[in-house]
Design an enzyme around this catalytic site. Structure first.
Site, short mmCIF file in Angstrom:
data_model
loop_
_atom_site.label_atom_id
_atom_site.label_comp_id
_atom_site.label_asym_id
_atom_site.label_seq_id
_atom_site.Cartn_x
_atom_site.Cartn_y
_atom_site.Cartn_z
N ASP A 226 79.98 52.38 25.06
CA ASP A 226 81.02 52.00 26.01
C ASP A 226 82.32 51.58 25.32
OD1 ASP A 226 81.42 51.13 28.91
OD2 ASP A 226 81.91 49.26 27.87
N GLU A 284 66.25 63.96 16.69
CA GLU A 284 67.68 64.24 16.88
C GLU A 284 68.24 63.26 17.89
OE1 GLU A 284 67.27 68.24 18.23
OE2 GLU A 284 67.47 69.08 16.22
C1 GLC Z 1 83.59 51.29 30.51
C2 GLC Z 1 82.64 51.47 31.67
C3 GLC Z 1 83.17 50.73 32.84
C4 GLC Z 1 83.21 49.26 32.48
C5 GLC Z 1 84.04 49.03 31.21
C6 GLC Z 1 83.80 47.66 30.64
O1 GLC Z 1 84.82 51.86 30.73
O2 GLC Z 1 82.46 52.83 31.93
O3 GLC Z 1 82.41 50.92 34.00
O4 GLC Z 1 83.76 48.53 33.52
O5 GLC Z 1 83.70 49.93 30.19
O6 GLC Z 1 82.53 47.56 30.08
#
Ligand code: GLC
Length: 563
Positions: A226, A284
């Site tokens: 993320d 993998e």
């Molecule tokens: C990313 C996620 C989003 C979230 C943000 C903070 O962009 O996809 O949904 O709010 O990170 O974690």
């Protein structure tokens, strides 16, 4: 003049071949290059415990649907314990499951059922921040000399009543929150309930890499990482310059140019460490990163041959793109030419952070969009529900859940509309839940649901299945090179080629019929393989004439009998 321009454009693309050296045979390519990823937003997929929120057992119960659809890997948005301020992206424990979603036994069952069907599981990993309820942060905020104080970014204000600098949160407002107990501010790139971890601290690094190892040992096949461009900050904490292009219709966060908080050099060190962790496990395993960046910045997340980072930084450029052949052709060209040697591409058309595909483009174009996504060079990711052609669901103000809508209201940035529950059948609650769902159900669920579409051989769901099957059976689609051969006002055409075999994809972006002219003599051996209309080719293997007329909003894949 316009015609001349179109002609020049077409010519410019005519003999342009993307530089990619595609593998000659698919056998030694890893699964994540050959396969297709399907994103599940777990709160909205399938509820089995009657709380109006999806859960892991719900995903397990729907695995046959996914296997039948023909995808290869499932990426599930976070299901860790969370106060749900950002619906799971605020994590209070990186090595457990939120009780709303189930428990570790449910997880183990889910992953074994996923693997039994030959599918892969990609987990979401959120390295930038924790929840403010994570024990690490609770200790960190307890006192200035707590051993975990430096696990987060704490500073005194510039003055007693002003934050340390002008940095702004991605979700709006100052990125600093005053903690009255100790009189210092902590930094949060997202919500104030999502304090940023300090990845410069070696203990943070090892604790987070240990969390990755926990899941890798439990069998996960990879991570979608993320918000990577937010991971590191320049700890000199200088003010960021103002963005002269900002205006009030834009996101609050766009007020500044993020030279000290975005894409910092240290971030790449973090991704390298994650990649090393993955590579130390057998099999993998794939590392995918999330960042909305221009191509030149995006490709930095591949790292280098000697110091690799992500296998695939998500490419979101189709999400913001103007839906025009020339624009998409340019995206393909720019992307392909910016990829470092050996880097594997990928394409995304939707996710839980953006308006749904069918609401961003003309709904009649969603079939063309499906054909585009599943015939481009690069691993495609499908967002759950897009295979049903679902649009954004209208969420009335009293039903709003997403903090983005709450913090920056009325500008259309709220993400609830694309997060509404999956619609499975005609029953009350659309087969998603017997309880009141956490977000409204698509009003047309009685006709658009999975069960209805599965019975209809011409539904968009049937089209996704046909495209996925064709991609699976045609290495030239999954692994071949791409050559754009036409990008005119209405038509985009490209060839996918591997070894001696090739397929031609022609997409009509307009609401009128459009004629595609084959190059001299080539049509003599061309046959129509699949049309977005799913109208069966009148006579299989009948060669097409040298001019082919596409219906409005139609896409067609042609094969070549000569091969
Ligand atoms: C990313 C996620 C989003 C979230 C943000 C903070 O962009 O996809 O949904 O709010 O990170 O974690």
């Amino acid at each position: 003049m316009v015609r001349l321009l179109q002609f020049t454009l077409t010519l410019a693309y005519l003999f342009w071949t993307c530089g990619a050296l595609a593998a000659q045979s698919g056998n030694d390519s890893p699964w994540w290059q050959k396969g297709v990823v399907y994103q599940i937003y777990p709160r909205s997929f399938q509820d089995t415990n009657g709380d109006g929120i999806g859960d892991l057992n719900g995903i397990t119960a729907r695995l046959d649907y996914l296997a039948d659809l023909g995808i290869d890997a499932i990426w599930i948005s976070p299901f860790y314990p969370s106060p749900m301020k950002d619906f799971g992206y605020d994590i209070a424990n990186f090595t457990d499951i939120d009780s709303r979603f189930g428990d570790l036994a449910d997880f183990d069952l889910m992953i074994s059922e996923i693997h039994k069907r030959g599918l892969k599981l990609i987990m979401d990993f959120v390295p930038n921040h924790t929840s403010d309820q994570h024990p690490w942060f609770m200790q960190s905020r307890a006192s200035k000399n707590n051993p975990k104080r430096d696990w987060y970014i704490w500073r005194s204000g510039r003055t007693p009543s002003a934050p340390p600098n002008n940095w702004r949160s991605v979700f709006g407002g100052s990125a600093w929150q005053l903690d009255p107990e100790t009189g210092e501010y902590y930094y949060h790139a997202f919500l104030k309930e999502q304090p940023d971890l300090n990845w410069h601290h070696p203990d943070v690094r090892s604790a987070m890499l240990d969390a990755m190892k926990f899941w890798l040992s439990r069998g996960v096949d990879g991570f979608r990482v993320d918000a990577v461009n937010e991971i590191a900050e320049d700890l000199a904490l200088k003010d960021e310059p103002k963005n002269p292009a900002w205006n009030p219709s834009r996101r609050d966060n766009d007020r500044l140019i993020h030279i000290y908080t975005g894409d910092q050099k240290a971030t790449h060190g973090v991704i390298r460490a994650m990649r090393k962790t993955l590579d130390s496990f057998s099999g993998e395993r794939v590392l995918i990163t999330e960042s909305y960046r221009p191509f030149d910045k995006l490709v930095e997340y591949y790292g280098t041959t000697t110091e690799p980072e992500a296998h695939m930084p998500f490419n979101f450029h189709l999400i913001g793109a103007e839906w025009k052949p020339a624009v998409i052709a340019k995206l393909i060209k720019d992307y392909e030419s910016s990829l470092p040697k050996g880097a594997w591409p990928d394409w995304v058309e939707g996710n839980h952070d953006n308006h749904r595909l069918a609401s961003r483009i003309e709904p009649a174009q969603t079939r063309v969009a499906a054909m585009l996504l599943l015939t481009l060079r690069g691993t495609p990711t499908i967002y759950n529900g897009d295979e049903l052609g679902l649009k954004d669901v209208v969420v009335p103000p009293e039903a709003v859940q997403d903090p983005v809508e709450v913090l920056d209201p009325g500008k259309g940035f709220g993400r609830d509309p694309s997060r509404a529950p999956m619609i499975w059948d005609q029953s009350d609650g659309a087969g998603f839940s017997k309880a009141k769902p956490w977000l409204p159900i698509e009003p047309q669920f009685k006709t658009l649901n999975v069960a209805m579409q599965a019975k209809d051989p011409k539904s968009i769901l049937s089209l996704y299945k046909a495209l996925l099957k064709l991609r699976r059976n045609s290495p030239e689609l999954s692994l071949g090179s791409i050559q754009v051969i036409e990008a005119s006002k209405n038509l985009l055409a490209y060839r996918r080629k591997l070894g001696g075999k090739s397929l031609l994809v022609v997409l009509n972006f307009s609401a009128r019929p459009a004629t595609f002219k084959f190059r001299a003599n080539t049509s003599q051996t061309m046959v129509k393989i699949l049309s977005t209309g799913l109208d069966q080719t009148d006579q299989p293997n009948q060669v097409v004439p040298n001019k082919f007329r596409l219906m409005p909003h139609e896409g067609v894949i042609f094969g070549d009998l000569a091969q």
